[in-house]
Design a protein around this motif. Structure first.
Motif, PDB file in Angstrom:
ATOM      1  N   ASP A  12      -8.652  -0.227  43.248  1.00  0.00           N
ATOM      2  CA  ASP A  12      -9.146   0.164  44.542  1.00  0.00           C
ATOM      3  C   ASP A  12      -9.645   1.619  44.458  1.00  0.00           C
ATOM      4  O   ASP A  12      -9.153   2.534  44.642  1.00  0.00           O
ATOM      5  CB  ASP A  12      -7.960   0.392  45.511  1.00  0.00           C
ATOM      6  N   CYS A  13     -10.925   1.371  44.187  1.00  0.00           N
ATOM      7  CA  CYS A  13     -11.766   2.648  44.240  1.00  0.00           C
ATOM      8  C   CYS A  13     -13.172   2.334  44.645  1.00  0.00           C
ATOM      9  O   CYS A  13     -13.659   1.468  44.569  1.00  0.00           O
ATOM     10  CB  CYS A  13     -11.549   3.368  42.665  1.00  0.00           C
ATOM     11  N   ALA A  14     -13.858   3.469  44.761  1.00  0.00           N
ATOM     12  CA  ALA A  14     -15.329   3.462  45.258  1.00  0.00           C
ATOM     13  C   ALA A  14     -16.136   2.975  43.964  1.00  0.00           C
ATOM     14  O   ALA A  14     -16.068   3.461  42.754  1.00  0.00           O
ATOM     15  CB  ALA A  14     -15.931   4.889  45.653  1.00  0.00           C
ATOM     16  N   CYS A  18     -16.205   6.387  37.540  1.00  0.00           N
ATOM     17  CA  CYS A  18     -15.598   6.576  36.125  1.00  0.00           C
ATOM     18  C   CYS A  18     -14.227   6.556  36.095  1.00  0.00           C
ATOM     19  O   CYS A  18     -13.586   7.544  36.570  1.00  0.00           O
ATOM     20  CB  CYS A  18     -16.204   7.835  35.283  1.00  0.00           C
ATOM     21  N   ILE A  19     -13.660   5.472  35.733  1.00  0.00           N
ATOM     22  CA  ILE A  19     -12.180   5.267  35.838  1.00  0.00           C
ATOM     23  C   ILE A  19     -11.580   4.914  34.717  1.00  0.00           C
ATOM     24  O   ILE A  19     -10.523   3.914  34.662  1.00  0.00           O
ATOM     25  CB  ILE A  19     -11.768   4.717  36.993  1.00  0.00           C
ATOM     26  N   GLY A  20     -11.693   5.250  33.461  1.00  0.00           N
ATOM     27  CA  GLY A  20     -11.081   5.212  32.362  1.00  0.00           C
ATOM     28  C   GLY A  20      -9.480   5.617  32.452  1.00  0.00           C
ATOM     29  O   GLY A  20      -8.781   4.475  32.752  1.00  0.00           O
ATOM     30  N   GLU A  80      -7.016   1.903  28.916  1.00  0.00           N
ATOM     31  CA  GLU A  80      -8.525   2.026  28.933  1.00  0.00           C
ATOM     32  C   GLU A  80      -9.037   3.383  28.202  1.00  0.00           C
ATOM     33  O   GLU A  80      -8.130   4.187  28.044  1.00  0.00           O
ATOM     34  CB  GLU A  80      -8.927   2.133  30.443  1.00  0.00           C
ATOM     35  N   VAL A  81     -10.196   3.287  27.645  1.00  0.00           N
ATOM     36  CA  VAL A  81     -10.572   4.426  27.185  1.00  0.00           C
ATOM     37  C   VAL A  81     -10.569   5.779  27.889  1.00  0.00           C
ATOM     38  O   VAL A  81     -10.646   5.679  29.111  1.00  0.00           O
ATOM     39  CB  VAL A  81     -12.189   4.380  26.679  1.00  0.00           C
ATOM     40  N   GLU A  85     -13.176  14.678  30.880  1.00  0.00           N
ATOM     41  CA  GLU A  85     -13.527  15.434  31.866  1.00  0.00           C
ATOM     42  C   GLU A  85     -14.368  14.567  32.998  1.00  0.00           C
ATOM     43  O   GLU A  85     -14.507  14.967  34.198  1.00  0.00           O
ATOM     44  CB  GLU A  85     -14.486  16.528  31.533  1.00  0.00           C
ATOM     45  N   TRP A  86     -14.866  13.571  32.577  1.00  0.00           N
ATOM     46  CA  TRP A  86     -15.642  12.849  33.430  1.00  0.00           C
ATOM     47  C   TRP A  86     -15.139  11.660  34.334  1.00  0.00           C
ATOM     48  O   TRP A  86     -15.200  11.038  35.338  1.00  0.00           O
ATOM     49  CB  TRP A  86     -16.767  11.930  32.540  1.00  0.00           C
ATOM     50  N   ASP A  87     -13.533  11.749  33.943  1.00  0.00           N
ATOM     51  CA  ASP A  87     -12.749  10.517  34.677  1.00  0.00           C
ATOM     52  C   ASP A  87     -12.599  10.714  35.982  1.00  0.00           C
ATOM     53  O   ASP A  87     -12.506  11.938  36.317  1.00  0.00           O
ATOM     54  CB  ASP A  87     -11.478  10.475  33.745  1.00  0.00           C
ATOM     55  N   GLY A  88     -12.835   9.737  36.811  1.00  0.00           N
ATOM     56  CA  GLY A  88     -12.774  10.045  38.303  1.00  0.00           C
ATOM     57  C   GLY A  88     -13.966  10.605  38.972  1.00  0.00           C
ATOM     58  O   GLY A  88     -14.057  10.751  40.232  1.00  0.00           O
ATOM     59  N   GLN A  89     -15.130  10.988  38.039  1.00  0.00           N
ATOM     60  CA  GLN A  89     -16.348  11.341  38.724  1.00  0.00           C
ATOM     61  C   GLN A  89     -17.264  10.033  38.984  1.00  0.00           C
ATOM     62  O   GLN A  89     -17.080   9.063  38.367  1.00  0.00           O
ATOM     63  CB  GLN A  89     -16.989  12.327  37.910  1.00  0.00           C
ATOM     64  N   ARG A  90     -18.365  10.216  39.780  1.00  0.00           N
ATOM     65  CA  ARG A  90     -19.349   9.228  39.726  1.00  0.00           C
ATOM     66  C   ARG A  90     -20.198   9.249  38.496  1.00  0.00           C
ATOM     67  O   ARG A  90     -20.634  10.151  38.256  1.00  0.00           O
ATOM     68  CB  ARG A  90     -20.092   9.418  40.761  1.00  0.00           C
ATOM     69  N   TRP A  91     -20.640   8.137  37.963  1.00  0.00           N
ATOM     70  CA  TRP A  91     -21.407   7.911  36.836  1.00  0.00           C
ATOM     71  C   TRP A  91     -22.782   8.649  37.216  1.00  0.00           C
ATOM     72  O   TRP A  91     -23.360   9.336  36.295  1.00  0.00           O
ATOM     73  CB  TRP A  91     -21.687   6.621  36.332  1.00  0.00           C
ATOM     74  N   ASP A  92     -23.298   8.504  38.224  1.00  0.00           N
ATOM     75  CA  ASP A  92     -24.606   9.121  38.431  1.00  0.00           C
ATOM     76  C   ASP A  92     -24.452  10.456  38.577  1.00  0.00           C
ATOM     77  O   ASP A  92     -25.363  11.390  38.141  1.00  0.00           O
ATOM     78  CB  ASP A  92     -25.181   8.520  39.821  1.00  0.00           C
ATOM     79  N   THR A  93     -23.382  11.207  38.983  1.00  0.00           N
ATOM     80  CA  THR A  93     -23.256  12.609  39.206  1.00  0.00           C
ATOM     81  C   THR A  93     -23.111  13.092  37.748  1.00  0.00           C
ATOM     82  O   THR A  93     -23.543  14.203  37.259  1.00  0.00           O
ATOM     83  CB  THR A  93     -21.778  12.838  39.858  1.00  0.00           C
ATOM     84  N   ILE A  94     -22.458  12.516  36.841  1.00  0.00           N
ATOM     85  CA  ILE A  94     -22.191  12.882  35.316  1.00  0.00           C
ATOM     86  C   ILE A  94     -23.465  12.979  34.682  1.00  0.00           C
ATOM     87  O   ILE A  94     -24.071  13.802  34.101  1.00  0.00           O
ATOM     88  CB  ILE A  94     -21.320  11.962  34.486  1.00  0.00           C
ATOM     89  N   ALA A  95     -24.216  11.725  35.027  1.00  0.00           N
ATOM     90  CA  ALA A  95     -25.705  11.875  34.382  1.00  0.00           C
ATOM     91  C   ALA A  95     -26.581  12.901  35.099  1.00  0.00           C
ATOM     92  O   ALA A  95     -27.216  13.447  34.124  1.00  0.00           O
ATOM     93  CB  ALA A  95     -26.288  10.487  34.724  1.00  0.00           C
ATOM     94  N   ALA A  96     -26.383  13.373  36.316  1.00  0.00           N
ATOM     95  CA  ALA A  96     -27.252  14.545  36.717  1.00  0.00           C
ATOM     96  C   ALA A  96     -26.821  15.675  36.370  1.00  0.00           C
ATOM     97  O   ALA A  96     -27.569  16.906  36.040  1.00  0.00           O
ATOM     98  CB  ALA A  96     -27.195  14.290  38.391  1.00  0.00           C
TER      99      ALA A  96
END
Length: 201
Positions: A12-14, A18-20, A80-81, A85-96
């Protein structure tokens, strides 16, 4: 020994998060999918029911626990892996916002840890520890059910089949799907992969 690996239901997440190690619960859709899968179980109950200690896996395992009238054994080696620091953030935000580190990780994910996290090689090592302990404490006719995650299941399948970790994403591991491997005479063989039901021998 038969080992049946089940990926938890949808969390249950957007979308795009990133939800490792992020401890998201099951969604209603995910819960229903796991109930449907559990209803397809055939044969005797497993000797052991294991689960990752993350909530989405534990909630999935509880559906099977109710069916078998048992309690799941929680083991953090099935997590899960850890994406740090990225856990819980949006992947597109991490990439940007963290582009250089993200690109380096994306190009070297087998051996490169996410910032403050772990690499896929780390996941292979810890799941290998779980599998080795399992082989040392079970009998040839035992059945073991483990509820885990896409990353940890892929790592276990790499172990079982001697697949290079870089090939892990050639293995499809969808939500609420089961894979069954069999250990006989010192080696593993596949019974089925990413199935929507538990298939008979």
């Amino acid at each position: 020994m038969d080992v049946i690996l089940v990926r938890h239901g949808e969390a249950d997440c957007a979308p795009g998060l990133c939800i490792g190690r992020t401890d998201a619960p099951l969604s209603a859709i995910g819960f229903t999918a796991i109930q449907r899968l559990a209803a397809e179980w055939q044969g005797n109950s497993p000797r052991f029911l294991f689960s990752s200690d993350l909530r989405r896996a534990q909630q999935s395992a509880q559906v099977f626990a109710a069916r078998f009238a048992t309690e799941p054994l929680s083991d953090p080696r099935l997590r899960e892996v850890d994406l740090g620091e990225w856990d819980g953030q949006r992947w597109d935000t991490i990439a940007a916002n963290d582009g250089a580190r993200y690109r380096h990780w994306a190009d070297n994910w087998v051996i490169q840890e996410a910032p403050g996290g772990e690499s896929f090689a780390d996941v292979v090592r810890r799941t290998g520890s779980w599998l080795s302990a399992l082989l040392g404490n079970t009998n040839s006719d035992d059945c073991v059910l483990a509820v885990a995650h896409a990353g940890s299941i892929r790592a276990l399948l790499c172990h079982a089949f001697g697949l290079p970790p870089a090939k892990a994403f050639t293995l499809q591991v969808d939500y609420a799907r089961a894979s069954r491997i069999r250990y006989r005479n010192g080696q593993f063989e596949v019974s089925y992969l990413n199935a929507s039901r538990f298939e008979a021998d």
